[in-house]
Design an enzyme around this catalytic site. Sequence first.
Site, PDB file in Angstrom:
ATOM      1  CE  LYS A   1      -2.385   1.758   3.585  1.00 34.76           C
ATOM      2  NZ  LYS A   1      -2.088   3.199   3.437  1.00 34.76           N
TER       3      LYS A   1
ATOM      4  CG  ASP B   1      -4.671   4.545   1.659  1.00 31.17           C
ATOM      5  OD1 ASP B   1      -5.843   4.861   1.408  1.00 31.17           O
ATOM      6  OD2 ASP B   1      -4.224   4.395   2.814  1.00 31.17           O
TER       7      ASP B   1
ATOM      8  CE  LYS C   1      -7.397   6.903   3.813  1.00 32.65           C
ATOM      9  NZ  LYS C   1      -5.952   6.641   3.661  1.00 32.65           N
ATOM     10  CG  PHE C   2      -9.754   8.832  -6.000  1.00 36.05           C
ATOM     11  CD1 PHE C   2      -9.017   9.783  -6.692  1.00 36.05           C
ATOM     12  CD2 PHE C   2      -9.389   7.494  -6.126  1.00 36.05           C
ATOM     13  CE1 PHE C   2      -7.940   9.408  -7.495  1.00 36.05           C
ATOM     14  CE2 PHE C   2      -8.324   7.108  -6.929  1.00 36.05           C
ATOM     15  CZ  PHE C   2      -7.593   8.077  -7.610  1.00 36.05           C
TER      16      PHE C   2
ATOM     17  CB  ILE D   1     -17.943  15.532  -8.656  1.00 38.11           C
ATOM     18  CG1 ILE D   1     -16.949  16.368  -9.482  1.00 38.11           C
ATOM     19  CG2 ILE D   1     -18.640  16.390  -7.604  1.00 38.11           C
ATOM     20  CD1 ILE D   1     -17.615  17.395 -10.390  1.00 38.11           C
ATOM     21  N   GLY D   2     -17.466  12.644  -9.731  1.00 36.17           N
ATOM     22  CA  GLY D   2     -17.003  11.662 -10.709  1.00 36.17           C
ATOM     23  C   GLY D   2     -16.051  12.234 -11.741  1.00 36.17           C
TER      24      GLY D   2
ATOM     25  CB  THR E   1     -12.960  16.141  -9.911  1.00 34.50           C
ATOM     26  OG1 THR E   1     -13.719  17.278 -10.304  1.00 34.50           O
ATOM     27  CG2 THR E   1     -11.631  16.580  -9.335  1.00 34.50           C
TER      28      THR E   1
HETATM   29  P1  5BU Z   1       0.227   2.784  10.653  1.00 32.36           P
HETATM   30  O1  5BU Z   1       1.614   3.310  10.603  1.00 32.36           O
HETATM   31  O2  5BU Z   1       0.171   1.254  10.775  1.00 32.36           O
HETATM   32  O3  5BU Z   1      -0.659   3.476  11.669  1.00 32.36           O
HETATM   33  O4  5BU Z   1      -0.357   3.149   9.189  1.00 32.36           O
HETATM   34  C1  5BU Z   1      -1.690   2.936   8.824  1.00 32.36           C
HETATM   35  C2  5BU Z   1      -1.896   3.188   7.353  1.00 32.36           C
HETATM   36  O5  5BU Z   1      -3.249   2.910   7.011  1.00 32.36           O
HETATM   37  C3  5BU Z   1      -1.635   4.616   6.899  1.00 32.36           C
HETATM   38  O6  5BU Z   1      -1.088   4.550   5.588  1.00 32.36           O
HETATM   39  C4  5BU Z   1      -3.003   5.255   6.838  1.00 32.36           C
HETATM   40  O7  5BU Z   1      -3.092   6.233   5.818  1.00 32.36           O
HETATM   41  C5  5BU Z   1      -3.896   4.081   6.507  1.00 32.36           C
HETATM   42  N1  5BU Z   1      -5.263   4.185   7.088  1.00 32.36           N
HETATM   43  C6  5BU Z   1      -5.529   4.141   8.426  1.00 32.36           C
HETATM   44  O8  5BU Z   1      -4.627   4.029   9.247  1.00 32.36           O
HETATM   45  N2  5BU Z   1      -6.822   4.220   8.875  1.00 32.36           N
HETATM   46  C7  5BU Z   1      -7.866   4.344   8.037  1.00 32.36           C
HETATM   47  O9  5BU Z   1      -9.031   4.398   8.468  1.00 32.36           O
HETATM   48  C8  5BU Z   1      -7.569   4.378   6.657  1.00 32.36           C
HETATM   49  C9  5BU Z   1      -6.279   4.292   6.212  1.00 32.36           C
HETATM   50 BR1  5BU Z   1      -8.944   4.544   5.474  1.00 32.36          BR
END
Ligand code: 5BU
Length: 257
Positions: A57, A88, A90-91, A94-95, A97
């Site tokens: 990710k 990751d 996280k868009f 609106i569609g 954009t």
């Molecule tokens: P950590 O270092 O294990 O705390 O990282 C968590 C990752 O998961 C980090 O990249 C966040 O952007 C991602 N994340 C999150 O922690 N919680 C959420 O609800 C979402 C994404 Br959606």
Amino acid sequence: MPSYSERAKLCTNPTAKKLLDLMDDKQTNLSIAADVITKAELLKIANTVGPEICLLKTHIDIVEDFDTDLVIQLQRLAEKHNFLLFEDRKFADIGNTVKHQYQDGIYHIADWADIVNCHTVPGPGIIQGLKEIGLSKGRALLLLAEMTPKGNLAKGAYTEESLKMAQDNKDFVIGFITTRQLIDEPCFINMTPGVQLAVGGDNLGQQYNTPENVIGKQKSDIIIVGRGIYESADMAAEAKKYREAGWLAYQARMSKS
Ligand code: 5BU
């Protein structure tokens, strides 16, 4: 509970199939959250923990020296170690954009990320927009049905509506970011961040649960681990611990059902 690869057979989305199959083949339900800000660090993580993970990710927009070579090298490592790439992003717009954010700009995310995710706050048009770009490329989308930080608003009716949006778009939506299994449908893959070996949190609201709880009790499918692994002095050894904990919890859950 059916195995990951039994579930793969039921799915139409090629990325969902590939991910579920590789999880059983490689015996891992671990995803690394590689939240580092240089190309060298990101590639080092990918190569070091690559053998332990099913999914890498990224937050590609935090990499200060991003270039197209980074993507080429990530794809090579994904091939070498057999894992998929999840941006990751996280868009949340609106569609029209999000189509541009997915396909264009500096990152051309749709060209390399097997999986992306989006918030459901804009309604189903966001899924439609992303689907217009990603579906023909065989890509897949996760909906943010829940979040992990304290005080977040993704709950109740918001989460319920998100499930409906997923059910209306099963060709492209392959699951959720969630703390738990929300609905018992084999082709929805549940991925849970906020995982460490001990329950806890950070000083910005993040809340951690353990692999045993997340996979065993909460019935999620994939644990996403960031700082718990990449801040460790021995990333490879730490990743092995998480992989083992996640896999044992999956096997225990399988043997109960
Ligand atoms: P950590 O270092 O294990 O705390 O990282 C968590 C990752 O998961 C980090 O990249 C966040 O952007 C991602 N994340 C999150 O922690 N919680 C959420 O609800 C979402 C994404 Br959606």
